[in-house]
Design a protein around this motif. Sequence first.
Motif, mmCIF file in Angstrom:
data_model
loop_
_atom_site.group_PDB
_atom_site.id
_atom_site.type_symbol
_atom_site.label_atom_id
_atom_site.label_comp_id
_atom_site.label_asym_id
_atom_site.label_seq_id
_atom_site.Cartn_x
_atom_site.Cartn_y
_atom_site.Cartn_z
ATOM 1 N N ASP A 80 0.829 -1.208 0.000
ATOM 2 C CA ASP A 80 0.000 0.000 0.000
ATOM 3 C C ASP A 80 0.863 1.257 0.000
ATOM 4 O OD1 ASP A 80 -2.369 -1.426 -0.052
ATOM 5 O OD2 ASP A 80 -2.663 -1.319 2.121
ATOM 6 N N ALA A 81 1.907 1.244 0.805
ATOM 7 C CA ALA A 81 2.823 2.391 0.843
ATOM 8 C C ALA A 81 3.557 2.531 -0.492
ATOM 9 C CB ALA A 81 3.825 2.237 1.982
ATOM 10 N N LEU A 82 4.013 1.422 -1.027
ATOM 11 C CA LEU A 82 4.715 1.446 -2.316
ATOM 12 C C LEU A 82 3.827 2.035 -3.407
ATOM 13 C CD1 LEU A 82 7.194 0.603 -4.053
ATOM 14 C CD2 LEU A 82 6.080 -1.632 -4.314
ATOM 15 N N ALA A 83 2.586 1.583 -3.482
ATOM 16 C CA ALA A 83 1.654 2.074 -4.505
ATOM 17 C C ALA A 83 1.331 3.551 -4.293
ATOM 18 C CB ALA A 83 0.380 1.240 -4.500
ATOM 19 N N ALA A 84 1.090 3.953 -3.052
ATOM 20 C CA ALA A 84 0.767 5.357 -2.765
ATOM 21 C C ALA A 84 1.925 6.266 -3.124
ATOM 22 C CB ALA A 84 0.400 5.515 -1.291
ATOM 23 N N THR A 124 11.517 7.197 0.616
ATOM 24 C CA THR A 124 11.743 5.941 -0.102
ATOM 25 C C THR A 124 12.224 4.882 0.883
ATOM 26 O OG1 THR A 124 12.350 7.207 -2.076
ATOM 27 C CG2 THR A 124 12.888 4.863 -2.074
ATOM 28 N N ARG A 125 13.112 5.261 1.760
ATOM 29 C CA ARG A 125 13.597 4.319 2.770
ATOM 30 C C ARG A 125 12.475 3.925 3.740
ATOM 31 N NH1 ARG A 125 18.984 3.424 2.325
ATOM 32 N NH2 ARG A 125 20.145 4.935 1.084
ATOM 33 N N ALA A 126 11.565 4.843 4.022
ATOM 34 C CA ALA A 126 10.419 4.520 4.879
ATOM 35 C C ALA A 126 9.534 3.471 4.212
ATOM 36 C CB ALA A 126 9.621 5.779 5.197
ATOM 37 N N VAL A 127 9.314 3.605 2.913
ATOM 38 C CA VAL A 127 8.542 2.603 2.173
ATOM 39 C C VAL A 127 9.234 1.248 2.281
ATOM 40 C CG1 VAL A 127 7.868 1.851 -0.154
ATOM 41 C CG2 VAL A 127 7.482 4.217 0.546
ATOM 42 N N LEU A 128 10.551 1.250 2.178
ATOM 43 C CA LEU A 128 11.311 -0.003 2.174
ATOM 44 C C LEU A 128 11.386 -0.666 3.550
ATOM 45 C CD1 LEU A 128 14.130 1.014 -0.306
ATOM 46 C CD2 LEU A 128 12.216 -0.563 -0.715
ATOM 47 N N ALA A 141 17.755 -0.874 -3.597
ATOM 48 C CA ALA A 141 16.307 -0.830 -3.794
ATOM 49 C C ALA A 141 15.813 0.611 -3.969
ATOM 50 C CB ALA A 141 15.594 -1.506 -2.631
ATOM 51 N N VAL A 142 16.399 1.555 -3.241
ATOM 52 C CA VAL A 142 16.058 2.969 -3.423
ATOM 53 C C VAL A 142 16.317 3.365 -4.871
ATOM 54 C CG1 VAL A 142 16.771 5.345 -2.865
ATOM 55 C CG2 VAL A 142 16.405 3.680 -1.025
ATOM 56 N N ARG A 143 17.458 2.970 -5.380
ATOM 57 C CA ARG A 143 17.820 3.309 -6.768
ATOM 58 C C ARG A 143 16.904 2.608 -7.765
ATOM 59 N NH1 ARG A 143 24.311 2.890 -5.589
ATOM 60 N NH2 ARG A 143 24.452 4.914 -4.548
ATOM 61 N N LEU A 144 16.536 1.378 -7.473
ATOM 62 C CA LEU A 144 15.620 0.643 -8.346
ATOM 63 C C LEU A 144 14.274 1.354 -8.424
ATOM 64 C CD1 LEU A 144 14.702 -1.929 -9.963
ATOM 65 C CD2 LEU A 144 13.927 -2.804 -7.745
ATOM 66 N N LEU A 145 13.719 1.722 -7.277
ATOM 67 C CA LEU A 145 12.416 2.383 -7.269
ATOM 68 C C LEU A 145 12.479 3.722 -7.999
ATOM 69 C CD1 LEU A 145 11.084 1.655 -3.660
ATOM 70 C CD2 LEU A 145 10.574 0.442 -5.796
ATOM 71 N N GLY A 146 13.485 4.520 -7.692
ATOM 72 C CA GLY A 146 13.607 5.822 -8.342
ATOM 73 C C GLY A 146 13.736 5.714 -9.849
ATOM 74 N N SER A 147 14.565 4.803 -10.297
ATOM 75 C CA SER A 147 14.759 4.670 -11.745
ATOM 76 C C SER A 147 13.528 4.079 -12.424
ATOM 77 C CB SER A 147 16.008 3.843 -12.057
ATOM 78 O OG SER A 147 15.916 2.555 -11.503
ATOM 79 N N THR A 148 12.836 3.167 -11.755
ATOM 80 C CA THR A 148 11.623 2.585 -12.336
ATOM 81 C C THR A 148 10.523 3.641 -12.432
ATOM 82 O OG1 THR A 148 12.173 0.398 -11.477
ATOM 83 C CG2 THR A 148 9.889 0.768 -12.138
ATOM 84 N N ASP A 180 6.700 -4.976 -5.769
ATOM 85 C CA ASP A 180 6.365 -5.514 -4.451
ATOM 86 C C ASP A 180 6.887 -6.951 -4.318
ATOM 87 O OD1 ASP A 180 4.852 -5.620 -1.864
ATOM 88 O OD2 ASP A 180 3.647 -7.072 -2.992
ATOM 89 N N ALA A 181 6.650 -7.765 -5.327
ATOM 90 C CA ALA A 181 7.122 -9.156 -5.288
ATOM 91 C C ALA A 181 8.646 -9.208 -5.225
ATOM 92 C CB ALA A 181 6.608 -9.915 -6.513
ATOM 93 N N LEU A 182 9.296 -8.365 -6.002
ATOM 94 C CA LEU A 182 10.761 -8.335 -5.996
ATOM 95 C C LEU A 182 11.278 -7.909 -4.621
ATOM 96 C CD1 LEU A 182 13.579 -8.423 -7.274
ATOM 97 C CD2 LEU A 182 13.161 -6.102 -8.105
ATOM 98 N N LEU A 183 10.693 -6.866 -4.057
ATOM 99 C CA LEU A 183 11.164 -6.382 -2.759
ATOM 100 C C LEU A 183 10.921 -7.408 -1.650
ATOM 101 C CD1 LEU A 183 9.965 -2.686 -3.071
ATOM 102 C CD2 LEU A 183 12.345 -3.488 -3.088
ATOM 103 N N ARG A 184 9.836 -8.160 -1.738
ATOM 104 C CA ARG A 184 9.565 -9.196 -0.738
ATOM 105 C C ARG A 184 10.503 -10.393 -0.895
ATOM 106 N NH1 ARG A 184 4.987 -11.394 -1.745
ATOM 107 N NH2 ARG A 184 4.156 -10.005 -3.330
ATOM 108 N N ASN A 185 11.064 -10.562 -2.095
ATOM 109 C CA ASN A 185 11.945 -11.711 -2.391
ATOM 110 C C ASN A 185 13.277 -11.228 -2.942
ATOM 111 O OD1 ASN A 185 9.959 -14.002 -2.001
ATOM 112 N ND2 ASN A 185 8.847 -12.669 -3.414
#
Length: 190
Positions: A80-84, A124-128, A141-148, A180-185
């Motif tokens: 939910d946080a990731l999507a928001a 971003t770190r709070a989401v993670l 992961a911060v860099r992955l999210l930002g670039s995506t 989300d799936a990637l971050l969980r795994n």
Amino acid sequence: MARVGLNAERLTRAGAELADTVGFDKVTVSALARQFGVRDASLYSHVRNSRDLKTRIALLALEELADRAAAALAGRAGRDALAAFADAYRDYAREHPGRYAAARFELDPETARNSAGARHAQMTRAVLRGYDLAEPDETDAVRLLGSTFHGYVALEQAGSFQHTPRTTDHTWPRIIDALDALLRNWPAAR
């Protein structure tokens, strides 16, 4: 001509609106002076030059975007946080394309340190936190999210996804699901 009310804040906001209309790359002191119906020299007591104007617009955009993302994140965790968080960036880019471009403007190191840019990294770190990643994985992961997020928004704004029948609004949640799936795994380091 009356120049009542011209100040750095008003010029910054007008420059941000101009950026949303004509594009951030076309914002100059001259373009802003034309908008106000004054000579360029009338603005130089409020902004030093076009770079100073663009820096001010960038700082405004970073602050607005950070405020929007913080409000979206409030009380959310995990997917939910990731999507928001992702939606806040994408929605801001759609509503304010020039300001979104301004948020990517290269700031000098001292200005960048004192900008809302640090808030973006903290959020971003709070989401993670919901994914329990340790360093250096969290930074990756911060860099992955930002670039995506930025890559998708930039391609969407450029019209790169118009050549397929599937809309970008259908693809966006799938990307969030995949992240989300990637971050969980998260893969183990080699």
